[in-house]
Design a protein around this motif. Structure first.
Motif, PDB file in Angstrom:
ATOM      1  N   ILE A 169       0.856  -1.186   0.000  1.00 27.96           N
ATOM      2  CA  ILE A 169       0.000   0.000   0.000  1.00 27.96           C
ATOM      3  C   ILE A 169       0.890   1.233   0.000  1.00 27.96           C
ATOM      4  CG2 ILE A 169      -1.646   1.322   1.352  1.00 27.96           C
ATOM      5  CD1 ILE A 169      -3.047  -1.195   2.016  1.00 27.96           C
ATOM      6  N   SER A 170       0.516   2.179  -0.826  1.00 29.28           N
ATOM      7  CA  SER A 170       1.331   3.373  -0.989  1.00 29.28           C
ATOM      8  C   SER A 170       1.203   4.325   0.200  1.00 29.28           C
ATOM      9  CB  SER A 170       0.916   4.076  -2.277  1.00 29.28           C
ATOM     10  OG  SER A 170      -0.461   4.325  -2.263  1.00 29.28           O
ATOM     11  N   MET A 171       2.103   5.288   0.234  1.00 24.92           N
ATOM     12  CA  MET A 171       2.216   6.184   1.388  1.00 24.92           C
ATOM     13  C   MET A 171       0.997   7.068   1.613  1.00 24.92           C
ATOM     14  SD  MET A 171       6.079   7.463   1.064  1.00 24.92           S
ATOM     15  CE  MET A 171       7.427   6.323   0.940  1.00 24.92           C
ATOM     16  N   ALA A 227       4.135  19.758  -2.509  1.00 26.15           N
ATOM     17  CA  ALA A 227       5.337  19.370  -1.752  1.00 26.15           C
ATOM     18  C   ALA A 227       5.183  17.950  -1.198  1.00 26.15           C
ATOM     19  CB  ALA A 227       5.593  20.366  -0.622  1.00 26.15           C
ATOM     20  N   LEU A 228       4.005  17.627  -0.704  1.00 25.83           N
ATOM     21  CA  LEU A 228       3.738  16.290  -0.187  1.00 25.83           C
ATOM     22  C   LEU A 228       3.850  15.239  -1.298  1.00 25.83           C
ATOM     23  CD1 LEU A 228       2.863  14.808   2.409  1.00 25.83           C
ATOM     24  CD2 LEU A 228       0.506  15.203   1.716  1.00 25.83           C
ATOM     25  N   ALA A 262      -7.431   7.877   0.951  1.00 28.93           N
ATOM     26  CA  ALA A 262      -8.359   6.743   0.840  1.00 28.93           C
ATOM     27  C   ALA A 262      -8.586   6.329  -0.611  1.00 28.93           C
ATOM     28  CB  ALA A 262      -9.685   7.056   1.525  1.00 28.93           C
ATOM     29  N   ASN A 263      -7.604   6.607  -1.464  1.00 31.90           N
ATOM     30  CA  ASN A 263      -7.718   6.280  -2.877  1.00 31.90           C
ATOM     31  C   ASN A 263      -6.317   6.278  -3.486  1.00 31.90           C
ATOM     32  OD1 ASN A 263      -8.054   6.371  -5.690  1.00 31.90           O
ATOM     33  ND2 ASN A 263      -9.957   7.538  -5.523  1.00 31.90           N
ATOM     34  N   LYS A 264      -5.889   5.144  -4.024  1.00 33.53           N
ATOM     35  CA  LYS A 264      -4.542   5.057  -4.584  1.00 33.53           C
ATOM     36  C   LYS A 264      -4.388   5.893  -5.845  1.00 33.53           C
ATOM     37  CE  LYS A 264      -5.583   0.908  -7.144  1.00 33.53           C
ATOM     38  NZ  LYS A 264      -5.680  -0.489  -7.072  1.00 33.53           N
ATOM     39  N   ASN A 265      -5.496   6.109  -6.588  1.00 33.13           N
ATOM     40  CA  ASN A 265      -5.405   6.911  -7.811  1.00 33.13           C
ATOM     41  C   ASN A 265      -5.119   8.372  -7.527  1.00 33.13           C
ATOM     42  OD1 ASN A 265      -5.802   4.799  -9.633  1.00 33.13           O
ATOM     43  ND2 ASN A 265      -8.017   4.942  -9.429  1.00 33.13           N
ATOM     44  N   VAL A 266      -5.600   8.887  -6.409  1.00 29.73           N
ATOM     45  CA  VAL A 266      -5.347  10.286  -6.061  1.00 29.73           C
ATOM     46  C   VAL A 266      -3.845  10.511  -5.928  1.00 29.73           C
ATOM     47  CG1 VAL A 266      -5.645  12.076  -4.301  1.00 29.73           C
ATOM     48  CG2 VAL A 266      -7.576  10.649  -4.954  1.00 29.73           C
ATOM     49  N   GLU A 267      -3.180   9.650  -5.192  1.00 28.73           N
ATOM     50  CA  GLU A 267      -1.728   9.780  -5.010  1.00 28.73           C
ATOM     51  C   GLU A 267      -1.013   9.747  -6.360  1.00 28.73           C
ATOM     52  OE1 GLU A 267       2.070   7.415  -3.095  1.00 28.73           O
ATOM     53  OE2 GLU A 267       0.072   6.657  -2.722  1.00 28.73           O
ATOM     54  N   LYS A 268      -1.353   8.790  -7.188  1.00 23.55           N
ATOM     55  CA  LYS A 268      -0.695   8.651  -8.489  1.00 23.55           C
ATOM     56  C   LYS A 268      -0.916   9.887  -9.362  1.00 23.55           C
ATOM     57  CE  LYS A 268      -0.964   3.622  -8.749  1.00 23.55           C
ATOM     58  NZ  LYS A 268      -1.529   2.487  -9.495  1.00 23.55           N
ATOM     59  N   ILE A 269      -2.137  10.379  -9.385  1.00 23.26           N
ATOM     60  CA  ILE A 269      -2.459  11.552 -10.205  1.00 23.26           C
ATOM     61  C   ILE A 269      -1.701  12.779  -9.707  1.00 23.26           C
ATOM     62  CG2 ILE A 269      -4.320  13.184 -10.774  1.00 23.26           C
ATOM     63  CD1 ILE A 269      -6.190  10.681 -10.873  1.00 23.26           C
ATOM     64  N   TYR A 306      -3.515   5.954   2.434  1.00 26.94           N
ATOM     65  CA  TYR A 306      -4.250   6.042   3.708  1.00 26.94           C
ATOM     66  C   TYR A 306      -4.814   7.443   3.915  1.00 26.94           C
ATOM     67  CZ  TYR A 306      -2.313   1.544   5.089  1.00 26.94           C
ATOM     68  OH  TYR A 306      -1.989   0.219   5.146  1.00 26.94           O
ATOM     69  N   LEU A 307      -4.040   8.437   3.546  1.00 22.88           N
ATOM     70  CA  LEU A 307      -4.474   9.819   3.733  1.00 22.88           C
ATOM     71  C   LEU A 307      -5.643  10.166   2.813  1.00 22.88           C
ATOM     72  CD1 LEU A 307      -3.906  12.551   5.105  1.00 22.88           C
ATOM     73  CD2 LEU A 307      -2.290  13.019   3.273  1.00 22.88           C
TER      74      LEU A 307
END
Length: 113
Positions: free
Chosen positions: A1-3, A80-81, A9-16, A6-7
């Motif tokens: 699970i990516s970093m 930045a995050l 609640a969707n892996k696509n948000v992080e990738k995008i 959890y914040l």
């Protein structure tokens, strides 16, 4: 699970968000090809991020393109995050998912496909 999964609640948000940090703008088809995932969840996530004000979209020809909304109050902090998260990804994931595969310049006139 990516970093950030959890914040957000969707892996696509992080990738995008990481992809937009690196490339500035993107369309849904480009993102789904880059992440080797289905188009529909990417489109839904992009619409959700636009509805929340984090992203804005515009048309380039017939293609809807998304980019950061410069008026969003926390855009610098989220960028930045996302950049920091990218720096912790394994190099093989950085290379396969986040390096743009589209042409940077137009094809030479008369060159065969």
């Amino acid at each position: 699970i990516s970093m950030l999964e959890y914040l957000f609640a969707n892996k696509n948000v992080e990738k995008i968000l990481i992809y937009l940090c690196l490339h500035g703008k993107a369309n849904a088809t480009e993102l789904s090809r880059s992440f080797d995932s289905a188009l529909d969840p990417i489109q839904k996530t992009l619409r959700k991020l636009e509805a929340g004000g984090l992203l804005v979209s515009f048309l380039e020809g017939r293609t809807r393109v998304f980019q950061w909304n410069p008026r969003y109050p926390f855009v610098e902090e989220i960028q930045a995050l996302a950049k920091k998260t990218y720096s912790f990804l394994p190099p093989d994931i950085q290379e396969t998912q986040y390096q743009s595969k589209k042409r940077k310049r137009p094809r030479k006139t008369g060159k065969p496909l």
